[in-house]
Design an enzyme around this catalytic site. Structure first.
Site, PDB file in Angstrom:
ATOM      1  N   HIS A 262       0.254  -1.229  -0.130  1.00 16.45           N
ATOM      2  CA  HIS A 262       0.005  -0.381  -0.443  1.00 16.45           C
ATOM      3  C   HIS A 262       1.006   0.899  -0.308  1.00 16.45           C
ATOM      4  O   HIS A 262       0.778   2.226  -0.938  1.00 16.45           O
ATOM      5  CB  HIS A 262      -0.976  -0.478   1.100  1.00 16.45           C
ATOM      6  CG  HIS A 262      -2.172   1.027   1.257  1.00 16.45           C
ATOM      7  ND1 HIS A 262      -2.756   0.797   1.243  1.00 16.45           N
ATOM      8  CD2 HIS A 262      -1.698   2.504   2.178  1.00 16.45           C
ATOM      9  CE1 HIS A 262      -4.026   2.487   1.457  1.00 16.45           C
ATOM     10  NE2 HIS A 262      -3.117   3.055   1.705  1.00 16.45           N
ATOM     11  N   GLU A 263       1.930   1.196   0.934  1.00 14.93           N
ATOM     12  CA  GLU A 263       2.922   2.803   1.446  1.00 14.93           C
ATOM     13  C   GLU A 263       3.412   2.578  -0.131  1.00 14.93           C
ATOM     14  O   GLU A 263       3.917   4.039  -0.330  1.00 14.93           O
ATOM     15  CB  GLU A 263       3.599   2.450   2.320  1.00 14.93           C
ATOM     16  CG  GLU A 263       2.337   2.509   3.519  1.00 14.93           C
ATOM     17  CD  GLU A 263       1.381   3.767   3.403  1.00 14.93           C
ATOM     18  OE1 GLU A 263       1.304   4.884   3.367  1.00 14.93           O
ATOM     19  OE2 GLU A 263       0.241   3.482   4.119  1.00 14.93           O
ATOM     20  N   HIS A 266       1.430   4.653  -2.834  1.00 10.59           N
ATOM     21  CA  HIS A 266       1.663   6.176  -2.626  1.00 10.59           C
ATOM     22  C   HIS A 266       3.369   5.998  -2.566  1.00 10.59           C
ATOM     23  O   HIS A 266       3.830   8.188  -3.608  1.00 10.59           O
ATOM     24  CB  HIS A 266       1.736   6.347  -1.137  1.00 10.59           C
ATOM     25  CG  HIS A 266       0.523   6.575  -0.847  1.00 10.59           C
ATOM     26  ND1 HIS A 266      -0.692   6.792  -1.046  1.00 10.59           N
ATOM     27  CD2 HIS A 266      -0.430   5.722   0.743  1.00 10.59           C
ATOM     28  CE1 HIS A 266      -1.929   6.337  -0.561  1.00 10.59           C
ATOM     29  NE2 HIS A 266      -1.572   6.016   0.022  1.00 10.59           N
ATOM     30  N   GLU A 292      -4.116   7.906  -2.887  1.00  9.50           N
ATOM     31  CA  GLU A 292      -5.176   7.064  -2.296  1.00  9.50           C
ATOM     32  C   GLU A 292      -5.392   5.633  -3.971  1.00  9.50           C
ATOM     33  O   GLU A 292      -5.471   4.583  -3.619  1.00  9.50           O
ATOM     34  CB  GLU A 292      -6.200   7.102  -1.636  1.00  9.50           C
ATOM     35  CG  GLU A 292      -7.053   6.055  -1.014  1.00  9.50           C
ATOM     36  CD  GLU A 292      -5.258   5.570   0.401  1.00  9.50           C
ATOM     37  OE1 GLU A 292      -5.047   6.120   0.275  1.00  9.50           O
ATOM     38  OE2 GLU A 292      -5.936   4.288   0.988  1.00  9.50           O
TER      39      GLU A 292
END
Lengths: 499, 499
Positions: A262-263, A266, A292
């Site tokens: 997820h990170e 980003h 996001e």
């Protein structure tokens, strides 16, 4: 000043603003990773001091005159947009007095430090007066922008320029209408096997594995790094220093893996901004929702796909041969997609996640609207979870104290971007698939270069060159729509649960 | 302004200066521990920007007027000294133009980043132009203070207020006169057994052990932490955030242990400054020499003593039972005190260490005096080591590129404090022993509280309340003298080597 001198002076000022931003990010990164307990109060003061300095530099009258002078320059479209974004930032910032910004930052730091202790102690009472002040400061913040009659409109626009609370309400209503029956149907179907996820997976091996896959995705560890934290985040500390954080549990390897992916999503966005835009007002992600969309795309659309597991299961089993000796690729794919109503947003599956977000957004709307008092928020939280998810947390630890957002920042606009991101993730991914034949076959071979390349070109490289809406139209051919996201969810879960 | 208002305004300004200093320390700490390679150039720019901001705040005309107004206040002695130190800092800083400070800081950051790559690559040629600029900036720096006719006098005074290069020359001559025959005598004696130090000692266990002993010394991990770095240091990031760093080698456990105890000594000093002085101009160690006296006291006078090993050998053997199965306490004590001429300052034993320092100090004197060109420094280094230690490094990696000081800061005054620290460490320790009956018996029981307490009261708590010379006289009853240090070395090595 000559025209080139004016522009050079602006670029130098933007460089300083970017460097001050990076210093602020370092203060926050350290606070969430390595800061010793005794340093908390001092760190809050340092952050407040730096916020004041940043605000002063960003609202400096000489800088305002430079911006005015630059209005007469003959600029190419990218530079013209750079100037327009700088002017918007300047006008937004000059509305807020420096003392207010400093007070808010100092308060946020103190509140965060208190939350770090209050959450494990289940001490909601300690947070009430702090959060009352946060709400008060948040309302004051919105009131500096009276053109927004509803404070939530200000916050939605601040994180996703051009969007309104009414639009968010509408998207959320559509999602709820579609998702609630889908969740019901899934819950009625037989659950997949997940027992093997609760075995002991040594944390160092989990981290190595997660970082290896983040590297395959394209995350550049020479321009970043990963560290452990309680509440994972991505942060830009400099033009070429974009860091991610993760957390890990011995008995749930998916937590570290998907936090990292997820990170990393980003970070791919931030690392992918065109070199020429770095350290300028265009040198970063364009909005909360688009940001996001990238974390969710890499975490879910890619990382929880059947193709991903075709490519990665062997690697994961090699890292944990004993723990996964009796597990098939298909079982792993099903386990990481299990749907289960739960109390924790960041642990939630793709389907129920949006119900967590909608709950918070509605509570924020009530707090900002004055129809809910902070003192009643813990109870309102429990009631809302009961209504939206049919669950009740045994304490406030996994209730109102769960997320850092309200306790380390402001109230308003903190959450809706997560669900807007889900919606956009599917829209971007569908566009990438349409433009890239056999993308799934790439992913199934563990090759992510063509996907990363398409996203870099159409989403990352432009930075803030286009507004969020312009970017979405340019990349996907149409404005934001929930249709691809709902089609994706229906297709995926109909298959997984044989609905 | 009323008198209390003037003082409150000064205190607030000092608080900001301390917070900016802490932010600068964080930038440096991160640069030396976790910064990804790509972030180096941006970090140098951030440091330069922050240096400029700190310099502007420290030399601000309004601050100067406050200092002038405060001259009329009726202050108690501590507050009067606080004001005097602030005025000295202000006057020193106002002599240096902000542009100079910013350029120097930016250059130092770039030079450091280059050194990090050039040292492992043995690329002295890459560093020559950078170091030429460093020397030029260092000479310019001293020239802002023309009352010092010799630039080295400026640098010595800057790190140890009230001391001159001539005094350093005299102390160094006395040490050389005494130490050279002592080193010769020791080298002629049979060497102790050290084979067991080169076995494999897993690094995590080394770090745990070192941190355990630092904790016994009194280092407060709730107000600090330890991380790994290439070149260990201690740094104050905030009033209650004093961090240490160490390095570790699998096959030499004494490296991590004594690096940690050395930096813990520095940190005990910083953590021991009286609460009331924190975040004021008096809130830190008083000088380079006194600071180093504390790192060397805890590393050597305590940590390499027979009493220390009486108390700690069991703990160390428990951590490494296989590696130390055939080793006695006495053998360990002798091994950690082995004397061997070597190429690396930070690896040097207590006896030869000073010869490393004297070598660097003499090279600095020649560089600043214009009798040695940077281009000739690598060769001059080899020649000086040959003359002073009878050794020649096989490359520049362990020659001129060895220490960070010249490559991450300036030339002048970087080294002599280490040997002044050795001298003072013995003087303070002798005073503590005289005032604390049976101190060795405490240490032999692993109890360091009385020693720590004496040092806190007489050395740490005052911070910068007294000048270095005043502090030494108050704590030990006389001015700085090499006699206790030479007596300590003679006694210790006569015993160890049966001279």
């Amino acid at each position: 000043m000559t025209q080139p001198e004016t522009w050079a002076a602006l670029r130098a000022h933007w460089q300083d603003l970017a460097d001050l931003g990076g210093i602020g990010s370092l203060l926050g990164w350290d606070q969430s990773t390595y800061l010793p307990r005794g340093g908390a109060a001092g760190r809050a003061r340092q952050q407040a001091l730096l916020s004041g300095i940043r605000h002063a530099r960003g609202t400096d009258a000489a800088y305002g005159r430079l911006l005015d002078q630059a209005g007469a320059l003959d600029l190419d479209p990218v530079d013209a947009r750079m100037l327009a974004v700088a002017r918007r930032n300047f006008e937004r910032a000059t509305r807020m007095p420096g003392a207010f910004v400093r007070a808010f930052s100092q308060h946020a730091g103190e509140s965060y430090a208190a939350w770090v202790e209050a959450r494990p102690a289940n001490d909601w009472a300690r947070m009430v007066p702090l959060l009352e002040r946060t709400l008060d400061l948040s309302v004051q913040n919105a009131a500096f922008f009276p053109e927004f009659t509803d404070p939530m409109d200000y916050f939605v626009d601040a994180s996703d320029e051009g969007m309104t609370a009414a639009q968010v309400d509408a998207v959320f209503a559509e999602l709820r209408r579609e998702l609630v029956p889908l969740v019901d149907a899934v819950e009625a179907a037989p659950a997949p096997r997940t027992d093997f996820l609760f075995r002991a997976y040594p944390v160092p091996a989990q981290l190595r594995l997660a970082e290896e896959i983040a590297g395959l995705y394209g995350y550049d560890f020479t321009r970043g790094r990963q560290d452990l934290t309680a509440h994972p985040f991505m942060t830009r500390l400099g033009a070429r220093d974009v860091r991610i954080t993760t957390r890990a549990q011995l008995s749930d390897p998916t937590d570290a893996l998907y936090s990292t992916l997820h990170e990393a999503g980003h970070a791919l966005y931030e690392q992918g901004v065109a070199e020429a835009l770095l350290d300028t007002p265009l040198g970063g992600g364009v909005s909360a929702g688009v940001h996001e969309s990238q974390s969710r795309l890499w975490e879910n659309l890619v990382g929880r796909s059947r193709a991903f597991w075709a490519g990665q299961f062997g690697r994961v089993r090699d890292a944990f041969p004993e723990q996964l000796a009796d597990v098939s690729e298909e079982e792993m794919f099903r386990a990481v997609n299990v749907v289960r109503r739960s109390l924790i947003r960041t642990d939630a599956d793709e389907l129920t996640y949006n119900l967590h977000v909608i709950t918070r957004y509605e509570l924020e709307r009530q707090l900002l609207g004055g129809t809910l008092a902070v003192a009643d928020l813990a109870d309102a939280w429990h009631a809302a979870y009961d209504a939206n998810l049919g669950l009740r947390a045994p304490s406030d630890v996994d209730g109102v104290l769960q997320d850092v957002h309200w306790f380390g920042g402001g109230i308003g606009g903190a959450f809706q971007g997560y669900t807007l991101g889900n919606v956009l993730s599917a829209q971007f991914f569908a566009a990438a698939q349409a433009a890239t034949p056999d993308l799934d076959a790439d992913i199934a071979r563990g090759e992510f270069g063509r996907l990363h390349g398409w996203l870099r070109e159409h989403v990352y490289a432009p930075g803030r060159t286009f507004t969020p809406n312009e970017l979405v139209v340019r990349a996907t051919g149409q404005g934001m729509t929930a249709a691809p996201y709902l089609a994706y969810l229906r297709g995926k879960y109909t298959d997984l649960y044989s609905l």
